[in-house]
Enzyme design. Structure first.
Site, PDB file in Angstrom:
ATOM      1  N   HIS A  95     -27.593  10.654  -8.958  1.00 33.29           N
ATOM      2  CA  HIS A  95     -28.294  11.095 -10.162  1.00 33.29           C
ATOM      3  C   HIS A  95     -27.619  12.360 -10.712  1.00 33.29           C
ATOM      4  O   HIS A  95     -28.115  13.472 -10.569  1.00 33.29           O
ATOM      5  CB  HIS A  95     -29.762  11.370  -9.864  1.00 33.29           C
ATOM      6  CG  HIS A  95     -30.576  10.138  -9.623  1.00 33.29           C
ATOM      7  ND1 HIS A  95     -30.569   9.464  -8.423  1.00 33.29           N
ATOM      8  CD2 HIS A  95     -31.426   9.456 -10.433  1.00 33.29           C
ATOM      9  CE1 HIS A  95     -31.390   8.421  -8.496  1.00 33.29           C
ATOM     10  NE2 HIS A  95     -31.919   8.392  -9.699  1.00 33.29           N
ATOM     11  N   GLU A 121     -28.412   7.140  -4.567  1.00 31.05           N
ATOM     12  CA  GLU A 121     -28.508   8.046  -3.432  1.00 31.05           C
ATOM     13  C   GLU A 121     -29.956   8.299  -3.008  1.00 31.05           C
ATOM     14  O   GLU A 121     -30.203   9.105  -2.115  1.00 31.05           O
ATOM     15  CB  GLU A 121     -27.778   9.378  -3.714  1.00 31.05           C
ATOM     16  CG  GLU A 121     -28.591  10.492  -4.316  1.00 31.05           C
ATOM     17  CD  GLU A 121     -28.819  10.360  -5.807  1.00 31.05           C
ATOM     18  OE1 GLU A 121     -28.962  11.391  -6.469  1.00 31.05           O
ATOM     19  OE2 GLU A 121     -28.884   9.215  -6.314  1.00 31.05           O
TER      20      GLU A 121
END
Length: 307
Positions: free
Chosen positions: A124, A197
């Protein structure tokens, strides 16, 4: 109460798409920067968790002032992401391409030309929607997966928005067999992009990330093992007037081991690349949620050192 909250959430995002994209550009970005500074100053749950996450990234030598300075810029970058996203539909393809310089495009194009499919895995960072708009044009479309949001109207609005800029979006839950759908796209030589992630399934692979254990979604590595597609990490960050991106060399499938062992090794290699990119640009990592097992389950926190 839930319906009222859902309605307020939808109206907030609808305001973004309906009004923010019509504001003069400088006005819109200044507005979002001021909102970011106010949110940062209030030290709510999201900002507090962001700073806990950044403390791991910056390391034990970072002072509280260092962490606060980086978190303030991180909130500005996060709100810049939202302002970009609300306005992206108004950008020409020329602007999208011109403000997205890509380091490593040569190795990406080479893997795509091989015809075995490409899995682009991102943390992100930066603006993944901007990256997606570039990739959709460059590759003639691609496939991604989205978390099913509440309220449902908001999920449908995000779905329509992302499809409007060339993405094929499969729901993470509540739809078709998503993994098999991605396999089909890759076997046809297509591109799959996954922001990956943060484990949203509770079935992630344990990895070491900035010295602590978290879980990484297995999907991107599993797709590479199952299809022979190239797994390529991508990191993103903001510069003054544009977004910079880097495609890293593909992560090879280990020659030996079980399928599970190969996936685990690739997940660790992937998160190692993410850690490098995040450490270089910590203010561009938009992680305001709990990520490490020590935060998700305090019982798993490291024991204090004996005196």
């Amino acid at each position: 109460m839930s319906n009222l909250k859902d309605g307020a959430t939808y109206r907030l995002y609808a305001f973004g798409w309906g009004v923010v994209k019509r504001l003069p550009e400088r006005t819109a970005y200044r507005l979002f920067e001021r909102v970011a500074d106010r949110v940062w100053a209030k030290q709510g749950k999201g900002v507090t968790q962001l700073e806990r996450n950044l403390a791991r990234v910056l390391g034990p030598e970072a002072t509280p002032e260092d962490i606060r300075r980086v978190s303030k810029q991180a909130m500005r970058n996060y709100l810049r992401y939202w302002c970009d996203t609300f306005r992206l539909e108004t950008w020409s393809q020329e602007r999208i391409d011109a403000t997205f310089p890509l380091d490593g495009q040569d190795i990406l194009d080479k893997e795509f030309a091989a015809g075995k499919g490409v899995v682009l895995a991102l943390p992100h960072m930066g603006n993944w929607d901007h990256a997606g708009a570039w990739a959709a044009n460059h590759f003639g479309g691609f496939t991604t997966v989205a978390e099913r949001l509440k309220p449902e109207r908001l999920f449908e609005r995000f779905l329509a928005y992302r499809e409007s800029i060339g993405m094929e979006v499969l729901p993470l839950t509540g739809g078709q067999n998503t993994f098999l759908g991605l396999v089909r796209r890759l076997k046809a030589g297509g591109v799959v992009c996954l922001v990956t992630e943060r484990d949203l399934t509770a079935r992630g692979v344990p990895v070491r990330f900035f010295g602590e254990t978290t879980k990484l979604p297995a999907g991107s590595a599993a797709l590479a093992v199952s299809t022979g597609a190239a797994l390529m990490p991508v990191t993103l960050w903001y510069e003054a007037g544009y977004q910079q991106a880097k495609v890293h060399p593909k992560i090879e499938v280990p020659a030996e081991g079980t399928r599970e062992q190969k996936i685990a090794a690739m997940c660790q290699a992937l998160v190692d690349v993410f850690a490098q990119g995040i450490a270089e640009h910590p203010a561009d990592w938009h992680m305001l949620q709990k990520l490490w097992l020590a935060d998700l389950d305090p019982a798993k926190a490291p024991k204090p050192a004996a005196e």
